[in-house]
Design an enzyme around this catalytic site. Structure first.
Site, PDB file in Angstrom:
ATOM      1  N   TYR A  88     -24.468  -6.906  55.785  1.00 42.30           N
ATOM      2  CA  TYR A  88     -23.221  -6.897  54.985  1.00 42.30           C
ATOM      3  C   TYR A  88     -23.969  -6.552  53.602  1.00 42.30           C
ATOM      4  CZ  TYR A  88     -20.887  -8.321  58.871  1.00 42.30           C
ATOM      5  OH  TYR A  88     -20.212  -8.177  60.101  1.00 42.30           O
ATOM      6  N   GLY A 108     -22.713 -21.105  67.176  1.00 43.83           N
ATOM      7  CA  GLY A 108     -21.455 -20.402  67.314  1.00 43.83           C
ATOM      8  C   GLY A 108     -20.579 -20.267  68.548  1.00 43.83           C
ATOM      9  N   ARG A 109     -21.296 -19.518  69.518  1.00 42.74           N
ATOM     10  CA  ARG A 109     -20.437 -19.597  70.617  1.00 42.74           C
ATOM     11  C   ARG A 109     -20.019 -20.682  71.542  1.00 42.74           C
ATOM     12  NH1 ARG A 109     -24.418 -14.985  73.227  1.00 42.74           N
ATOM     13  NH2 ARG A 109     -25.830 -16.105  71.639  1.00 42.74           N
TER      14      ARG A 109
END
Length: 371
Positions: free
Chosen positions: A179, A318-319
């Protein structure tokens, strides 16, 4: 009961965390089209309030920084009101939250924002971008002027103030995963010849200015920075990480920031130990797990334990949190984990979002939830 260091309390700035497990920021595309968090997001995060810290999903500090459809924002009063419902629900459930601030830079599209993306240099994102009109080729971004760079720095600071007003304990500045800030750091996407490009000092300048401005806005103890040295997500390429990241860490080491969050951290890589040695405050490490599959059966716990042993203070997953609202308790008991249903990661309803069972409601042998 498990006596792992994962379950030890820790401090993060003024916060006392009940354990060292952090829910990593996860884009789920469940906000309204205008970026206002939907009520279902409050339920989702409240379910996961047992995490030592929740870092809420990437939220844009201005309109042009939006990456994909249904990404939450934090640049107007409606966004603040929507997020306040989320933080209130999490606080009522005993949790603590930071909000990640993310500007997409070249990862954006006029079909999403009505605006031409901006970036350090006019280097197009090479992959298709999902838009309301389907997948579209990336567009050549407009090179930011110095005035636009300064206004974007100010937008990050204003977003941080709004986040605190919305009830967050602090903010994480996203400096990785391809990003905008990452685009400034990389010589592959930053071809500038002015003070924001060229040398390592030039390429880290934007990241440093954003971090400093955000810290000035809300206090350094409320600010973290996420970095992803060498991570190739979103077509990112870097050729001098051994010079860029020590310089960036060194430039911010004395600013009093709450934490540094290293993505895909690997204790077998010397750069991890260099960063750990140079960073005086809390280090959050996100294990280098296979992406997107195969997902490890232990949810990344073994790699998290390795990172704690190598000097990390907190571990972000995260997951594993996505599929297990009670992940902390499952780890504590050594219970099996819910399987991750990746077909529901992005967008949609409660399916694969708020319908993952907790232990009390789960069968002895956990199979995918019927849908």
């Amino acid at each position: 009961m498990d006596n792992s260091r994962l379950f030890e309390p820790a401090r993060l700035g003024a916060l006392r965390l009940p354990n060292r497990l952090v829910m990593a920021p996860l884009t789920r595309n469940r906000a309204a089209a205008d970026g206002v968090p939907e009520p279902i997001m409050a339920a989702y995060y409240a379910q996961r309030a047992s995490a030592g810290l929740i870092i809420a999903e990437a939220s844009t500090p201005n309109a042009v920084g939006q990456t994909y459809p249904n990404i939450p924002g934090i640049h107007n009063d409606a966004h603040v009101a929507g997020w306040r419902r989320v933080t209130g629900a999490v606080r009522a459930a005993g949790g603590r939250m930071f909000l990640q601030l993310q500007h997409g830079g070249r990862i954006g599209h006029p079909d999403i924002t009505g605006l031409t993306p901006v970036a350090p240099s006019p280097v197009a994102f090479p992959d298709p971008i999902f838009t309301p009109n389907g997948s579209q080729p990336g567009v050549v971004p407009r090179e930011m002027t110095v005035a636009e760079i300064r206004s974007t720095v100010a937008d990050f600071a204003a977003a941080a103030r709004r986040a605190v007003d919305a009830g967050f304990e602090g903010v994480e500045v996203h400096g990785g995963n391809g990003y905008l800030i990452h685009q400034f750091l990389s010589d592959a996407t930053n071809h500038r010849a002015d003070a924001y490009g060229g040398s390592v000092a030039g390429r880290i300048r934007f990241a440093v200015e954003v971090a400093e401005a955000v810290a000035d806005a809300v206090g350094p103890a409320r600010v973290g920075l996420r970095i992803a040295p060498g991570v190739t997500a979103n077509a990112m390429r870097e050729h001098d990480i051994e010079r860029v990241y020590p310089a960036l860490v060194g430039a911010l080491a004395d600013k009093g920031l709450a934490y540094l969050h290293v993505v895909f951290a690997d204790p077998g890589v010397p750069l991890f130990h260099r960063i750990r040695g140079d960073w005086p405050a809390t280090l959050i490490a996100n294990p280098a797990l296979p992406w997107p599959t195969p997902f490890p059966a232990d949810g990344g716990r073994r790699e998290g334990e390795r990172l704690l042993a190598a000097g990390a203070d907190l571990i972000s997953l995260g997951r594993a949190f996505l599929a297990n609202p009670d992940l902390v308790e499952r780890f504590r008991r050594g219970a099996p984990l819910n399987p991750v249903r990746d077909e529901y990661w992005y967008g949609g309803t409660e399916l694969g979002y708020t319908d993952y069972p907790a232990l009390a409601a789960a069968p002895d042998r956990l199979d995918p939830v019927a849908v």
